[in-house]
Design a protein around this motif. Structure first.
Motif, PDB file in Angstrom:
ATOM      1  N   ASP A  41       0.844  -1.188   0.000  1.00 13.59           N
ATOM      2  CA  ASP A  41       0.000   0.000   0.000  1.00 13.59           C
ATOM      3  C   ASP A  41       0.881   1.241   0.000  1.00 13.59           C
ATOM      4  N   ALA A  42       0.250   2.402   0.022  1.00 13.61           N
ATOM      5  CA  ALA A  42       1.005   3.648  -0.095  1.00 13.61           C
ATOM      6  C   ALA A  42       1.986   3.839   1.057  1.00 13.61           C
ATOM      7  N   ALA A  43       1.581   3.471   2.266  1.00 17.90           N
ATOM      8  CA  ALA A  43       2.472   3.632   3.419  1.00 17.90           C
ATOM      9  C   ALA A  43       3.710   2.757   3.279  1.00 17.90           C
ATOM     10  N   GLN A  44       3.524   1.544   2.824  1.00 17.70           N
ATOM     11  CA  GLN A  44       4.668   0.655   2.623  1.00 17.70           C
ATOM     12  C   GLN A  44       5.584   1.176   1.521  1.00 17.70           C
ATOM     13  N   ALA A  45       4.965   1.737   0.488  1.00 16.13           N
ATOM     14  CA  ALA A  45       5.767   2.274  -0.615  1.00 16.13           C
ATOM     15  C   ALA A  45       6.621   3.448  -0.145  1.00 16.13           C
ATOM     16  N   ARG A  46       6.032   4.326   0.669  1.00 26.07           N
ATOM     17  CA  ARG A  46       6.806   5.456   1.206  1.00 26.07           C
ATOM     18  C   ARG A  46       7.928   4.960   2.106  1.00 26.07           C
ATOM     19  N   ALA A  47       7.664   3.922   2.893  1.00 21.35           N
ATOM     20  CA  ALA A  47       8.700   3.363   3.761  1.00 21.35           C
ATOM     21  C   ALA A  47       9.825   2.758   2.936  1.00 21.35           C
ATOM     22  N   ALA A  48       9.475   2.114   1.828  1.00 17.37           N
ATOM     23  CA  ALA A  48      10.495   1.517   0.963  1.00 17.37           C
ATOM     24  C   ALA A  48      11.393   2.595   0.362  1.00 17.37           C
ATOM     25  N   LEU A  49      10.802   3.748   0.027  1.00 17.96           N
ATOM     26  CA  LEU A  49      11.604   4.849  -0.524  1.00 17.96           C
ATOM     27  C   LEU A  49      12.602   5.376   0.483  1.00 17.96           C
ATOM     28  N   ALA A  50      12.272   5.280   1.761  1.00 19.07           N
ATOM     29  CA  ALA A  50      13.146   5.838   2.803  1.00 19.07           C
ATOM     30  C   ALA A  50      14.360   4.965   3.074  1.00 19.07           C
ATOM     31  N   ARG A  51      14.344   3.708   2.616  1.00 17.51           N
ATOM     32  CA  ARG A  51      15.477   2.820   2.874  1.00 17.51           C
ATOM     33  C   ARG A  51      16.655   3.187   1.990  1.00 17.51           C
ATOM     34  N   ASP A  52      17.849   2.992   2.511  1.00 20.08           N
ATOM     35  CA  ASP A  52      19.073   3.283   1.766  1.00 20.08           C
ATOM     36  C   ASP A  52      19.331   2.134   0.800  1.00 20.08           C
ATOM     37  N   PRO A  53      19.325   2.390  -0.509  1.00 21.94           N
ATOM     38  CA  PRO A  53      19.552   1.293  -1.455  1.00 21.94           C
ATOM     39  C   PRO A  53      20.916   0.625  -1.260  1.00 21.94           C
ATOM     40  N   ALA A  54      21.903   1.395  -0.805  1.00 17.73           N
ATOM     41  CA  ALA A  54      23.245   0.839  -0.648  1.00 17.73           C
ATOM     42  C   ALA A  54      23.299  -0.228   0.433  1.00 17.73           C
ATOM     43  N   SER A  55      22.356  -0.190   1.366  1.00 15.92           N
ATOM     44  CA  SER A  55      22.370  -1.154   2.461  1.00 15.92           C
ATOM     45  C   SER A  55      21.618  -2.426   2.122  1.00 15.92           C
ATOM     46  N   GLN A  56      20.977  -2.461   0.953  1.00 17.06           N
ATOM     47  CA  GLN A  56      20.199  -3.635   0.581  1.00 17.06           C
ATOM     48  C   GLN A  56      21.088  -4.646  -0.135  1.00 17.06           C
ATOM     49  N   ASN A  57      20.938  -5.892   0.221  1.00 17.99           N
ATOM     50  CA  ASN A  57      21.723  -6.957  -0.383  1.00 17.99           C
ATOM     51  C   ASN A  57      21.138  -7.312  -1.736  1.00 17.99           C
ATOM     52  N   ASP A  58      21.989  -7.333  -2.768  1.00 20.96           N
ATOM     53  CA  ASP A  58      21.507  -7.680  -4.103  1.00 20.96           C
ATOM     54  C   ASP A  58      21.132  -9.154  -4.217  1.00 20.96           C
ATOM     55  N   GLY A  59      21.576  -9.961  -3.246  1.00 22.66           N
ATOM     56  CA  GLY A  59      21.293 -11.390  -3.301  1.00 22.66           C
ATOM     57  C   GLY A  59      22.279 -12.101  -4.210  1.00 22.66           C
ATOM     58  N   PRO A  60      22.270 -13.407  -4.214  1.00 24.49           N
ATOM     59  CA  PRO A  60      23.218 -14.160  -5.026  1.00 24.49           C
ATOM     60  C   PRO A  60      22.913 -14.027  -6.507  1.00 24.49           C
ATOM     61  N   ALA A  61      23.963 -14.187  -7.319  1.00 25.39           N
ATOM     62  CA  ALA A  61      23.768 -14.197  -8.757  1.00 25.39           C
ATOM     63  C   ALA A  61      23.032 -15.470  -9.157  1.00 25.39           C
ATOM     64  N   VAL A  62      22.557 -15.490 -10.390  1.00 30.87           N
ATOM     65  CA  VAL A  62      21.890 -16.692 -10.891  1.00 30.87           C
ATOM     66  C   VAL A  62      22.793 -17.894 -10.689  1.00 30.87           C
ATOM     67  N   VAL A  63      24.059 -17.748 -11.018  1.00 32.14           N
ATOM     68  CA  VAL A  63      25.054 -18.778 -10.758  1.00 32.14           C
ATOM     69  C   VAL A  63      26.368 -18.071 -10.455  1.00 32.14           C
ATOM     70  N   ALA A  64      27.021 -18.460  -9.377  1.00 22.08           N
ATOM     71  CA  ALA A  64      28.266 -17.810  -8.958  1.00 22.08           C
ATOM     72  C   ALA A  64      29.455 -18.416  -9.685  1.00 22.08           C
ATOM     73  N   THR A  65      30.458 -17.617  -9.971  1.00 17.62           N
ATOM     74  CA  THR A  65      31.691 -18.114 -10.568  1.00 17.62           C
ATOM     75  C   THR A  65      32.622 -18.629  -9.474  1.00 17.62           C
ATOM     76  N   ILE A  66      33.676 -19.300  -9.896  1.00 15.25           N
ATOM     77  CA  ILE A  66      34.661 -19.820  -8.941  1.00 15.25           C
ATOM     78  C   ILE A  66      35.267 -18.682  -8.142  1.00 15.25           C
ATOM     79  N   ALA A  67      35.661 -17.621  -8.829  1.00 11.96           N
ATOM     80  CA  ALA A  67      36.277 -16.487  -8.136  1.00 11.96           C
ATOM     81  C   ALA A  67      35.314 -15.879  -7.131  1.00 11.96           C
ATOM     82  N   GLU A  68      34.018 -15.829  -7.478  1.00 10.60           N
ATOM     83  CA  GLU A  68      33.040 -15.250  -6.566  1.00 10.60           C
ATOM     84  C   GLU A  68      32.874 -16.105  -5.309  1.00 10.60           C
ATOM     85  N   VAL A  69      32.876 -17.425  -5.460  1.00 13.30           N
ATOM     86  CA  VAL A  69      32.784 -18.309  -4.300  1.00 13.30           C
ATOM     87  C   VAL A  69      34.015 -18.155  -3.405  1.00 13.30           C
ATOM     88  N   LEU A  70      35.192 -18.033  -4.025  1.00  7.05           N
ATOM     89  CA  LEU A  70      36.417 -17.836  -3.246  1.00  7.05           C
ATOM     90  C   LEU A  70      36.379 -16.512  -2.495  1.00  7.05           C
TER      91      LEU A  70
END
Length: 747
Positions: free
Chosen positions: A1-30
């Motif tokens: 809803d609108a309140a949740q959307a406004r709260a989402a805007l207030a979060r710092d994007p830099a602090s959000q984890n992008d999550g794992p890639a579709v598939v990690a490379t060897i170097a990324e696992v290391l």
């Protein structure tokens, strides 16, 4: 809803984890196992090593010593180099040289062998190979460009596959080093996860990522807000008085001026229309319909002065106007001699031994040059377009039209080619009747000093060169009486007293340079002087509008002098803003936007579908200028939303590598996109990340036919890389394109 959307805007994007890639490379696992320790980052070391090697292999003349064995191809050359390179082993990757030597000589076989050895499941193979190239995305993009460019000429090129083999070999070497349980378990888990991904994993990831969903929601809303503002401007009452100082006049126009569709031209066109209300401005791709390779004096080959979607159809050589063959030969010899001397002097300055004595012996002699460069009185280096030429020759250079054989190649254009191109250019601009006394064909370029990205400020339609040669070529052909006779047989009657003038719009200083004015008929000399006065006033108006965004030292002072000084300042990181702010592409008659301040944010292409029999011009607009404008828009978009990945980083830290790109600092991947200073003024962004909005005045059926016939165009519009709108016969934005050839009518 609108309140949740406004709260989402207030979060710092830099602090959000992008999550794992579709598939990690060897170097990324290391790297994950090393908890992100930069010193222990195998990815960073691998990228530095590959980038360093690529800089030598793909060098285009910067290196004093050329890498041997480059003709063998990247994979073979890299394997040979690695026989002697101990860097990897010095960093603890034991047996690296032996492993590389054991891999197959064929790069595809090598990739296949590595994929099998590290156990990538078939479901994840394509994703893994893509991710591997993404680790060296800058170099991969550059090599992909080389492959694509060769494909345009029908040449096979396997260098991207060979670069992938190099990247996979590095990953394999890292894999072989780790036999510990922690790594093997982590790798096995990653491959097991990748093997279970469904074909719709991208959609599933979106559905399970509320932050991404909110981000996309607000991106749509952000673009809709700007669209509403633009639609409001375009819907202004055309019957209302135009905001010009003088009333528009009936009768023959005193001037028609065709500019490149570049967004910077929109500002100048408004200024010129204010100075000359009875005149008319037009927009057309800045190569003016002449896909040429332009070969300067003293060179055997030249640059492609046409959109990158095209290959040059003609080769045009440079000549010295009014010079005999003997004089041209003398100029050529002098230029070659001076270039050899400059090269020898540079070698002396940079060689391993003489560089030390050179500094000691000659250092103080450069004091005047340093002072001159700092004050903008001299250039840091010679202008590459005119280096080695006598001063009295520079102003006499121009394109040679006459066909002749140079170096075994036919150059110039014959009569049939000139006539065909002349007709195509005029019909492409929808300029087939009511010609003015003067028709200005203004290409554009920029003036900057010490700028590795200078070509990004020049004409995109001319392949990153200035549009001077194309504009002069078009003007010469259209002034030819024989061509005018031929054009009359095609239904295009150009009056005998109409004169075409080639010109160049300097987008940094907003000066207009007129070429070949000595050829203007005596009867038009007084009007030529008047034209030069108009252009001078329009330039001043344009500079004042642009100066608002330039952070001048004295905003209330002499704007003209300050803008000119910035163009010569070797330390100036923002001499101009290029195409920052671009958000719209409009293909319609000029009267639809006349008097509307579009803020230098719109590509303007003149187009009247009523003159376009068979809709060939519409097809050309949608498959070439529209596509290139979208690429430019997405380059700016990516450079704003994630400059670290899609941009070029901090311009102050750039190091030119191989004359083909820059590194940020002394290592890392080749940078792509635009520098931070090209989109941000130090306090705020000067470019808004908006997908391009394309407005075309043409029948819906005709546009739909083009979309369905072109896979490239269909992918752009169906996948919403741009927004496509239709303008109806009344000038109203009437429909918006959705998908699969469907349109929605606007209320």
């Amino acid at each position: 809803d609108a309140a949740q959307a406004r709260a989402a805007l207030a979060r710092d994007p830099a602090s959000q984890n992008d999550g794992p890639a579709v598939v990690a490379t060897i170097a990324e696992v290391l790297d994950r196992l090393s908890a992100g320790d930069r010193q222990a980052s195998r990815t960073a070391f691998m990228v530095d090593e590959i980038s360093r090697w690529c800089a030598g292999y793909f060098d285009e003349g910067q290196a004093s010593w050329q890498m041997p064995g480059r003709d063998a191809g990247p994979w073979a050359a890299w394997r040979e180099t690695m026989r002697h390179d101990r860097n990897a082993e010095a960093m603890g990757i034991k047996g690296f040289r032996q492993l590389v030597a054991s891999l197959p000589e064929d790069p595809v076989a090598a990739i296949s062998e590595i994929v099998a050895a590290i156990g990538i499941p078939e479901r994840a193979m394509i994703d893994y190979l893509h991710r591997a190239l993404f680790d060296i995305g800058g170099w991969a993009a550059y090599v992909r460009y080389l492959v694509w460019d060769n494909n345009l000429y029908g040449r096979e090129d396997s260098r991207l596959i060979e670069l992938l083999a190099i990247r996979m070999a590095w990953g394999f070497a890292l894999f072989q080093q780790r036999s510990d349980a922690a790594f093997r378990d982590a790798w096995a888990q990653e491959m097991a996860r990748a093997a279970t991904l469904s074909p719709d994993h991208d959609s599933e990831a979106l559905a399970s990522d509320p932050d991404l969903a909110v981000a996309l929601l607000f991106q749509e809303a952000y673009e809709m807000a700007w669209q509403q503002q633009l639609l409001s401007r375009l819907a202004r009452n055309e019957a209302a008085p135009q905001p010009f100082a003088l009333p528009r006049q009936a009768g023959r126009k005193p001037l028609q001026a065709a500019f490149c569709i570049d967004v910077r031209s929109e500002v100048y066109r408004r200024a010129l229309e204010q100075v000359v209300p009875a005149g008319e401005t037009l927009g057309f791709a800045g190569f003016f319909g002449y896909p040429i390779e332009y070969v300067p004096i003293g060179r055997e080959t030249g640059g492609a002065q046409c959109p990158v979607l095209l290959t040059p159809a003609f080769t045009i050589t440079e000549m010295v106007n009014g010079a005999s063959a003997e004089e041209e030969t003398e100029v050529l010899g002098l230029r070659l001699l001076r270039r050899r001397a400059a090269k020898a002097w540079k070698s002396f300055k940079q060689s391993a031994v003489s560089s030390f004595t050179y500094v000691e012996a000659m250092g103080l002699a450069f004091a005047p040059k340093l002072v001159g460069d700092a004050l903008g009185l001299t250039r840091t280096v010679s202008d590459p377009n005119t280096d080695g030429l006598p001063a009295d020759v520079i102003g006499r250079l121009g394109p040679r039209l006459e066909p002749q054989v140079v170096g075994g190649r036919m150059t110039g254009l014959n009569a049939a080619q000139r006539l065909a191109q002349a007709e195509a250019v005029l019909r492409g601009m929808s300029l087939t009747t009511d010609f003015a006394r003067f028709v200005l064909l203004a290409g554009h370029g920029s003036t900057t000093a010490n700028n590795p990205h200078a070509s990004g400020l020049d004409c995109g339609a001319c392949g990153g060169h200035t549009g001077e040669a194309n504009a002069r070529l078009a003007a010469d052909i259209l002034n030819d009486p024989a061509m005018r006779i031929g054009l009359r047989s095609k239904g295009i009657a150009i009056p005998d007293d109409t004169w075409f003038l080639g010109a160049l719009h300097d987008t940094t200083t907003d000066e207009i340079t007129l070429f070949d004015t000595n050829r203007v008929p005596p009867a038009l000399r007084d009007e030529l002087a008047e034209l030069q006065g108009w252009l001078s006033r329009a330039s001043a108006l344009t500079r004042r509008e642009r100066a608002r965004f330039l952070d001048l030292d004295a905003p209330e002072g002499d704007v003209d002098t300050q803008v000119l000084r910035r163009s010569r300042d070797w330390a100036q990181v923002r001499p101009e803003w290029g195409l920052a702010g671009n958000g719209a592409f409009i293909a319609a008659p000029r009267h639809r936007t006349l008097g509307v301040d579009l803020g230098g944010r719109s590509f303007l292409h003149s187009y009247d579908w009523r003159q376009d029999e068979g809709f060939g011009v519409l097809k050309l607009i949608m498959t070439a200028p529209m596509v290139v404008a979208s690429w430019i828009n997405l380059q700016y978009y990516g450079s704003v939303v994630n400059n670290r990945v899609w941009g070029a980083g901090n311009k102050v830290l750039h190091n030119v590598v191989g004359t083909l790109g820059v590194l940020e600092g002394n290592g890392g991947d080749l940078k792509t996109g635009l520098a931070w200073q090209s989109v941000h003024d130090g306090e705020k962004f000067l470019h808004e990340p908006l997908r391009l909005n394309v407005f075309i005045e043409a029948p819906l059926a005709a546009m739909t036919d083009v979309i369905m016939a072109s896979q490239t165009v269909r992918e752009l519009v169906d996948n919403q890389w741009l927004h496509l709108w239709a303008i109806d016969d009344a000038g109203r934005v009437s429909h918006r394109y959705t998908q699969d050839g469907e349109w929605i009518a606007l209320s």
